[in-house]
Design an enzyme around this catalytic site. Sequence first.
Site: not given
Length: 220
Positions: A20, A22-23, A43, A55, A120-121, A181
Amino acid sequence: MSSTPKGKILFVTGIDTGIGKTFATGYLAAKLMRLGHSVITAKAVQTGCEKVSDDLLTHRRLQNLPLLPEDLDGSTCPYLFAYPCSPHLAARMEGKTINPAAIARAAETLAARYDYVLLEGAGGPAVPLNDEETTLDFVRNQGYPLIIVTSGRLGSISHTLLTLEACRHNGIAVEMLVYNRFPQTDALIENETAAYLQNYLQRHFPDAVFETMEEMGAQP
């Protein structure tokens, strides 16, 4: 998340693929924007798509933004490969080699324009970028604080603690642990995992923030 100087680069990784991140990147970007900061996501490497990073499209949707000029000129994703696999292999299949310095230069360019860059990786922290360097090496060498995305699925405690231990060993600052979650699984395991990780963070990484993300795509 506290107010910070202009141009802070935060690297977002997950304890595994499909966790999760990316979100979480888009979610946190939207939250910072609501607090009045200028924010751009990026990214480091995207595999499994062409032309524009999938992404980044998700980030912009969560930020309620169209694609930005930096997305269209490649600044927010310096490496884009078609085959959906590890970055080092995807690059090799196209006759290329990923240069981590190029990723850092792109991030620094963005940091000159925005208060925050959420970088983001691909995959988890030990994913190889080339035959010699992993994502963890890159983050350590650049001195980026880390945002780690975890979840309540079975096995997350072990994966999270191993990731945190790798950060400690490499001298990498942990800015935040995002507890995802969604999608919901076993409530008993989820709640215990959240409680355990929050307690662990307080004891061993007291400066890190524990952030709960209740639902993918929900407003921060």
